[in-house]
Scaffold this motif. Structure first.
Motif, PDB file in Angstrom:
ATOM      1  N   SER A  80       0.856  -1.207  -0.060  1.00  8.20           N
ATOM      2  CA  SER A  80       0.036  -0.081  -0.087  1.00  8.20           C
ATOM      3  C   SER A  80       0.583   1.257  -0.131  1.00  8.20           C
ATOM      4  O   SER A  80       0.784   2.094  -0.889  1.00  8.20           O
ATOM      5  CB  SER A  80      -0.873   0.007   1.283  1.00  8.20           C
ATOM      6  OG  SER A  80      -1.486   1.324   1.293  1.00  8.20           O
ATOM      7  N   ALA A  81       2.009   1.210   0.872  1.00  7.22           N
ATOM      8  CA  ALA A  81       2.850   2.490   0.941  1.00  7.22           C
ATOM      9  C   ALA A  81       3.476   2.618  -0.411  1.00  7.22           C
ATOM     10  O   ALA A  81       3.716   3.695  -0.627  1.00  7.22           O
ATOM     11  CB  ALA A  81       3.751   2.559   2.227  1.00  7.22           C
ATOM     12  N   PHE A  82       4.135   1.534  -0.934  1.00  6.63           N
ATOM     13  CA  PHE A  82       4.991   1.569  -1.996  1.00  6.63           C
ATOM     14  C   PHE A  82       4.145   2.071  -3.252  1.00  6.63           C
ATOM     15  O   PHE A  82       4.726   2.961  -4.119  1.00  6.63           O
ATOM     16  CB  PHE A  82       5.104   0.096  -2.480  1.00  6.63           C
ATOM     17  CG  PHE A  82       6.297   0.006  -3.650  1.00  6.63           C
ATOM     18  CD1 PHE A  82       7.573   0.363  -3.653  1.00  6.63           C
ATOM     19  CD2 PHE A  82       5.613  -0.565  -4.762  1.00  6.63           C
ATOM     20  CE1 PHE A  82       8.268   0.481  -4.929  1.00  6.63           C
ATOM     21  CE2 PHE A  82       6.241  -0.731  -6.063  1.00  6.63           C
ATOM     22  CZ  PHE A  82       7.700  -0.094  -5.890  1.00  6.63           C
ATOM     23  N   ILE A  83       2.760   1.591  -3.655  1.00  2.00           N
ATOM     24  CA  ILE A  83       1.799   2.043  -4.494  1.00  2.00           C
ATOM     25  C   ILE A  83       1.636   3.379  -4.506  1.00  2.00           C
ATOM     26  O   ILE A  83       1.620   4.149  -5.411  1.00  2.00           O
ATOM     27  CB  ILE A  83       0.559   1.067  -4.549  1.00  2.00           C
ATOM     28  CG1 ILE A  83       1.029  -0.250  -5.069  1.00  2.00           C
ATOM     29  CG2 ILE A  83      -0.458   1.678  -5.742  1.00  2.00           C
ATOM     30  CD1 ILE A  83      -0.111  -1.428  -4.735  1.00  2.00           C
ATOM     31  N   LYS A  84       1.464   3.800  -3.016  1.00  2.00           N
ATOM     32  CA  LYS A  84       0.978   5.411  -2.988  1.00  2.00           C
ATOM     33  C   LYS A  84       2.067   6.152  -3.179  1.00  2.00           C
ATOM     34  O   LYS A  84       2.035   7.358  -4.059  1.00  2.00           O
ATOM     35  CB  LYS A  84       0.790   5.549  -1.591  1.00  2.00           C
ATOM     36  CG  LYS A  84       0.607   6.869  -1.114  1.00  2.00           C
ATOM     37  CD  LYS A  84      -0.057   7.191   0.308  1.00  2.00           C
ATOM     38  CE  LYS A  84      -0.274   8.624   0.576  1.00  2.00           C
ATOM     39  NZ  LYS A  84      -0.268   8.882   2.043  1.00  2.00           N
ATOM     40  N   THR A  85       3.331   5.643  -3.045  1.00  2.00           N
ATOM     41  CA  THR A  85       4.531   6.526  -3.328  1.00  2.00           C
ATOM     42  C   THR A  85       4.744   6.802  -4.824  1.00  2.00           C
ATOM     43  O   THR A  85       5.132   7.523  -5.449  1.00  2.00           O
ATOM     44  CB  THR A  85       5.852   6.024  -2.378  1.00  2.00           C
ATOM     45  OG1 THR A  85       5.721   6.025  -1.308  1.00  2.00           O
ATOM     46  CG2 THR A  85       6.995   6.660  -2.824  1.00  2.00           C
ATOM     47  N   LYS A  86       4.876   5.511  -5.394  1.00  2.00           N
ATOM     48  CA  LYS A  86       4.909   5.289  -6.940  1.00  2.00           C
ATOM     49  C   LYS A  86       3.762   6.184  -7.625  1.00  2.00           C
ATOM     50  O   LYS A  86       4.239   6.815  -8.638  1.00  2.00           O
ATOM     51  CB  LYS A  86       4.895   3.877  -7.534  1.00  2.00           C
ATOM     52  CG  LYS A  86       6.187   3.309  -6.872  1.00  2.00           C
ATOM     53  CD  LYS A  86       7.445   3.937  -7.471  1.00  2.00           C
ATOM     54  CE  LYS A  86       8.632   3.334  -7.180  1.00  2.00           C
ATOM     55  NZ  LYS A  86       9.857   3.875  -7.656  1.00  2.00           N
TER      56      LYS A  86
END
Length: 140
Positions: A122-128
């Motif tokens: 979730s955090a990775f997708i948000k950042t990208k």
């Protein structure tokens, strides 16, 4: 008659064009496949790190496929083609002359790595996604 001034909307038009270009199907497809490929590379690295080894044969035989679109979904696979990989992952019975002498617990290297990926996804997708939107807004 009073004049209220004038407005130049060229920046708004440029933003609109960048949004249309970034939201195009090829751009979104490239974004999603790139995102999934990056996540799978991280998963592969983590699985290899926690895979037990004696000869490193099991560790060397983890592979991933490149992300691809299949209908509305994007897919990638991780696999190990060593015949005993499922036994190390899930555990197995110890059998000698047809008699069970115990059970070897599984190492769960793939399962645990997938759980870790789920926690971080979730955090990775948000950042990208934020990076993608930022590039789109800046016109890069």
């Amino acid at each position: 008659m009073a004049s209220w001034g004038s407005c130049d909307f060229h920046e708004l038009r440029d933003l609109n064009e960048r949004i249309k270009a970034a939201a195009s199907e090829p751009e979104m497809d490239a974004f999603y496949t790139g995102l999934l490929d990056e996540m799978m590379n991280g998963l592969l690295k983590n699985v290899k790190k926690v895979t037990p080894y004696k000869t490193e044969h099991l560790k060397r035989n983890w592979f991933i496929t490149h992300a691809r679109r299949s209908g509305k979904h994007y897919r990638a696979e991780i696999y190990n083609n060593v015949f005993y990989a499922p036994y190390v992952e899930n555990g197995h019975r110890i059998v000698h002359k047809g008699v069970t002498h115990g059970f070897v617990e599984g190492k769960h290297m793939l399962r645990d790595s997938l759980f870790d990926l789920q926690k971080k996804a979730s955090a990775f997708i948000k950042t990208k996604s934020e990076e993608f939107l930022s590039r789109m807004m800046e016109g890069k």
